[in-house]
Design a protein around this motif. Structure first.
Motif, PDB file in Angstrom:
ATOM      1  N   PHE A   1       0.800  -1.227   0.000  1.00 41.30           N
ATOM      2  CA  PHE A   1       0.000   0.000   0.000  1.00 41.30           C
ATOM      3  C   PHE A   1       0.834   1.279   0.000  1.00 41.30           C
ATOM      4  O   PHE A   1       0.393   2.300  -0.514  1.00 41.30           O
ATOM      5  CB  PHE A   1      -0.919   0.049   1.226  1.00 41.30           C
ATOM      6  CG  PHE A   1      -2.013  -0.972   1.228  1.00 41.30           C
ATOM      7  CD1 PHE A   1      -3.086  -0.864   0.357  1.00 41.30           C
ATOM      8  CD2 PHE A   1      -1.987  -2.040   2.105  1.00 41.30           C
ATOM      9  CE1 PHE A   1      -4.106  -1.797   0.363  1.00 41.30           C
ATOM     10  CE2 PHE A   1      -3.005  -2.979   2.114  1.00 41.30           C
ATOM     11  CZ  PHE A   1      -4.065  -2.859   1.241  1.00 41.30           C
ATOM     12  N   GLY A   2       1.987   1.252   0.652  1.00 40.66           N
ATOM     13  CA  GLY A   2       2.763   2.465   0.895  1.00 40.66           C
ATOM     14  C   GLY A   2       2.207   3.185   2.120  1.00 40.66           C
ATOM     15  O   GLY A   2       1.054   2.994   2.500  1.00 40.66           O
ATOM     16  N   PHE A   3       3.042   4.005   2.735  1.00 44.45           N
ATOM     17  CA  PHE A   3       2.603   4.696   3.950  1.00 44.45           C
ATOM     18  C   PHE A   3       1.491   5.703   3.680  1.00 44.45           C
ATOM     19  O   PHE A   3       0.635   5.924   4.534  1.00 44.45           O
ATOM     20  CB  PHE A   3       3.775   5.386   4.656  1.00 44.45           C
ATOM     21  CG  PHE A   3       4.589   4.467   5.520  1.00 44.45           C
ATOM     22  CD1 PHE A   3       4.032   3.840   6.615  1.00 44.45           C
ATOM     23  CD2 PHE A   3       5.925   4.232   5.239  1.00 44.45           C
ATOM     24  CE1 PHE A   3       4.771   2.985   7.419  1.00 44.45           C
ATOM     25  CE2 PHE A   3       6.683   3.389   6.034  1.00 44.45           C
ATOM     26  CZ  PHE A   3       6.106   2.759   7.116  1.00 44.45           C
ATOM     27  N   ASP A   4       1.474   6.312   2.491  1.00 42.14           N
ATOM     28  CA  ASP A   4       0.407   7.279   2.185  1.00 42.14           C
ATOM     29  C   ASP A   4      -0.968   6.618   2.270  1.00 42.14           C
ATOM     30  O   ASP A   4      -1.884   7.129   2.916  1.00 42.14           O
ATOM     31  CB  ASP A   4       0.598   7.882   0.792  1.00 42.14           C
ATOM     32  CG  ASP A   4       1.774   8.845   0.732  1.00 42.14           C
ATOM     33  OD1 ASP A   4       2.196   9.328   1.802  1.00 42.14           O
ATOM     34  OD2 ASP A   4       2.256   9.107  -0.380  1.00 42.14           O
ATOM     35  N   THR A   5      -1.104   5.476   1.622  1.00 39.93           N
ATOM     36  CA  THR A   5      -2.388   4.772   1.628  1.00 39.93           C
ATOM     37  C   THR A   5      -2.676   4.182   3.000  1.00 39.93           C
ATOM     38  O   THR A   5      -3.819   4.214   3.458  1.00 39.93           O
ATOM     39  CB  THR A   5      -2.413   3.673   0.545  1.00 39.93           C
ATOM     40  OG1 THR A   5      -2.150   4.287  -0.723  1.00 39.93           O
ATOM     41  CG2 THR A   5      -3.747   2.966   0.499  1.00 39.93           C
ATOM     42  N   LEU A   6      -1.659   3.645   3.669  1.00 41.20           N
ATOM     43  CA  LEU A   6      -1.875   3.123   5.027  1.00 41.20           C
ATOM     44  C   LEU A   6      -2.401   4.224   5.943  1.00 41.20           C
ATOM     45  O   LEU A   6      -3.290   3.986   6.756  1.00 41.20           O
ATOM     46  CB  LEU A   6      -0.576   2.552   5.609  1.00 41.20           C
ATOM     47  CG  LEU A   6      -0.166   1.173   5.148  1.00 41.20           C
ATOM     48  CD1 LEU A   6       1.212   0.801   5.710  1.00 41.20           C
ATOM     49  CD2 LEU A   6      -1.189   0.133   5.538  1.00 41.20           C
ATOM     50  N   GLY A   7      -1.864   5.432   5.791  1.00 37.83           N
ATOM     51  CA  GLY A   7      -2.319   6.567   6.596  1.00 37.83           C
ATOM     52  C   GLY A   7      -3.758   6.952   6.318  1.00 37.83           C
ATOM     53  O   GLY A   7      -4.457   7.458   7.189  1.00 37.83           O
TER      54      GLY A   7
ATOM     55  N   ILE B   1      -3.554   6.882  11.861  1.00 38.28           N
ATOM     56  CA  ILE B   1      -2.622   6.995  12.983  1.00 38.28           C
ATOM     57  C   ILE B   1      -1.418   7.820  12.534  1.00 38.28           C
ATOM     58  O   ILE B   1      -0.983   7.746  11.388  1.00 38.28           O
ATOM     59  CB  ILE B   1      -2.188   5.615  13.555  1.00 38.28           C
ATOM     60  CG1 ILE B   1      -1.680   4.676  12.472  1.00 38.28           C
ATOM     61  CG2 ILE B   1      -3.323   4.979  14.327  1.00 38.28           C
ATOM     62  CD1 ILE B   1      -1.211   3.332  12.989  1.00 38.28           C
ATOM     63  N   LYS B   2      -0.904   8.602  13.449  1.00 35.88           N
ATOM     64  CA  LYS B   2       0.148   9.572  13.150  1.00 35.88           C
ATOM     65  C   LYS B   2       1.419   8.917  12.598  1.00 35.88           C
ATOM     66  O   LYS B   2       2.070   9.464  11.716  1.00 35.88           O
ATOM     67  CB  LYS B   2       0.473  10.370  14.410  1.00 35.88           C
ATOM     68  CG  LYS B   2       1.399  11.528  14.176  1.00 35.88           C
ATOM     69  CD  LYS B   2       1.560  12.344  15.441  1.00 35.88           C
ATOM     70  CE  LYS B   2       2.486  13.516  15.198  1.00 35.88           C
ATOM     71  NZ  LYS B   2       2.644  14.341  16.377  1.00 35.88           N
ATOM     72  N   CYS B   3       1.751   7.730  13.084  1.00 38.57           N
ATOM     73  CA  CYS B   3       3.007   7.107  12.656  1.00 38.57           C
ATOM     74  C   CYS B   3       2.991   6.722  11.177  1.00 38.57           C
ATOM     75  O   CYS B   3       4.050   6.466  10.601  1.00 38.57           O
ATOM     76  CB  CYS B   3       3.347   5.910  13.529  1.00 38.57           C
ATOM     77  SG  CYS B   3       2.226   4.515  13.404  1.00 38.57           S
ATOM     78  N   PHE B   4       1.820   6.692  10.544  1.00 37.43           N
ATOM     79  CA  PHE B   4       1.742   6.433   9.105  1.00 37.43           C
ATOM     80  C   PHE B   4       1.702   7.728   8.302  1.00 37.43           C
ATOM     81  O   PHE B   4       1.939   7.712   7.099  1.00 37.43           O
ATOM     82  CB  PHE B   4       0.493   5.618   8.759  1.00 37.43           C
ATOM     83  CG  PHE B   4       0.520   4.181   9.222  1.00 37.43           C
ATOM     84  CD1 PHE B   4       1.691   3.552   9.584  1.00 37.43           C
ATOM     85  CD2 PHE B   4      -0.653   3.462   9.277  1.00 37.43           C
ATOM     86  CE1 PHE B   4       1.701   2.227  10.003  1.00 37.43           C
ATOM     87  CE2 PHE B   4      -0.656   2.131   9.686  1.00 37.43           C
ATOM     88  CZ  PHE B   4       0.523   1.517  10.056  1.00 37.43           C
ATOM     89  N   ASN B   5       1.391   8.830   8.948  1.00 34.06           N
ATOM     90  CA  ASN B   5       1.208  10.099   8.242  1.00 34.06           C
ATOM     91  C   ASN B   5       2.299  11.129   8.493  1.00 34.06           C
ATOM     92  O   ASN B   5       2.511  12.008   7.670  1.00 34.06           O
ATOM     93  CB  ASN B   5      -0.155  10.706   8.618  1.00 34.06           C
ATOM     94  CG  ASN B   5      -1.302   9.891   8.090  1.00 34.06           C
ATOM     95  OD1 ASN B   5      -1.376   9.585   6.915  1.00 34.06           O
ATOM     96  ND2 ASN B   5      -2.216   9.511   8.976  1.00 34.06           N
TER      97      ASN B   5
ATOM     98  N   ILE C   1       9.234   2.154   9.329  1.00 33.57           N
ATOM     99  CA  ILE C   1       8.890   0.856   9.920  1.00 33.57           C
ATOM    100  C   ILE C   1       9.208   0.897  11.417  1.00 33.57           C
ATOM    101  O   ILE C   1       8.398   0.482  12.245  1.00 33.57           O
ATOM    102  CB  ILE C   1       9.652  -0.292   9.223  1.00 33.57           C
ATOM    103  CG1 ILE C   1       9.244  -0.426   7.747  1.00 33.57           C
ATOM    104  CG2 ILE C   1       9.448  -1.611   9.972  1.00 33.57           C
ATOM    105  CD1 ILE C   1       7.829  -0.896   7.502  1.00 33.57           C
ATOM    106  N   LYS C   2      10.374   1.424  11.766  1.00 32.14           N
ATOM    107  CA  LYS C   2      10.809   1.440  13.172  1.00 32.14           C
ATOM    108  C   LYS C   2       9.849   2.232  14.060  1.00 32.14           C
ATOM    109  O   LYS C   2       9.419   1.741  15.109  1.00 32.14           O
ATOM    110  CB  LYS C   2      12.218   2.015  13.276  1.00 32.14           C
ATOM    111  CG  LYS C   2      12.768   1.957  14.678  1.00 32.14           C
ATOM    112  CD  LYS C   2      14.187   2.476  14.753  1.00 32.14           C
ATOM    113  CE  LYS C   2      14.669   2.434  16.192  1.00 32.14           C
ATOM    114  NZ  LYS C   2      16.006   2.967  16.329  1.00 32.14           N
ATOM    115  N   SER C   3       9.502   3.453  13.648  1.00 31.42           N
ATOM    116  CA  SER C   3       8.611   4.270  14.489  1.00 31.42           C
ATOM    117  C   SER C   3       7.209   3.659  14.552  1.00 31.42           C
ATOM    118  O   SER C   3       6.559   3.701  15.591  1.00 31.42           O
ATOM    119  CB  SER C   3       8.540   5.713  13.985  1.00 31.42           C
ATOM    120  OG  SER C   3       7.918   5.781  12.714  1.00 31.42           O
ATOM    121  N   SER C   4       6.776   3.073  13.446  1.00 29.21           N
ATOM    122  CA  SER C   4       5.455   2.442  13.432  1.00 29.21           C
ATOM    123  C   SER C   4       5.422   1.228  14.356  1.00 29.21           C
ATOM    124  O   SER C   4       4.454   1.025  15.086  1.00 29.21           O
ATOM    125  CB  SER C   4       5.079   2.027  12.009  1.00 29.21           C
ATOM    126  OG  SER C   4       4.997   3.162  11.167  1.00 29.21           O
TER     127      SER C   4
END
Length: 75
Positions: A26-32, A37-41, A46-49
């Motif tokens: 999906f990529g972080f954009d779509t996951l967000g 959740i802030k860690c995707f946006n 990967i580490k912070s998430s």
């Protein structure tokens, strides 16, 4: 006697692997967009998430549910 395989799609898979597969697909954009959740946006990694998801049960559950809904795409 044969061993029975677990029918749980999360059996034997780590949170890191789940997150890596979701991010690759999906990529972080779509996951967000899918999971707010802030860690995707905000400066996602990967580490912070992983750090956030390990501390936050409701967010981890949403990520796991998204993985289960899409697991056939990752096989």
């Amino acid at each position: 006697m044969e061993k029975q395989q677990s029918k749980d799609p999360l059996h034997g898979i780590t949170l890191k692997t789940i997150l890596e597969k979701l991010e690759a697909h999906f990529g972080f954009d779509t996951l967000g967009e899918l999971i707010k959740i802030k860690c995707f946006n905000d400066n996602p990694s990967i580490k912070s998430s992983l750090t956030f998801l390990r501390k936050t049960d409701w967010a981890r559950k949403e990520v796991e549910e998204l993985y289960v809904k899409n697991v056939s795409k990752f096989l």
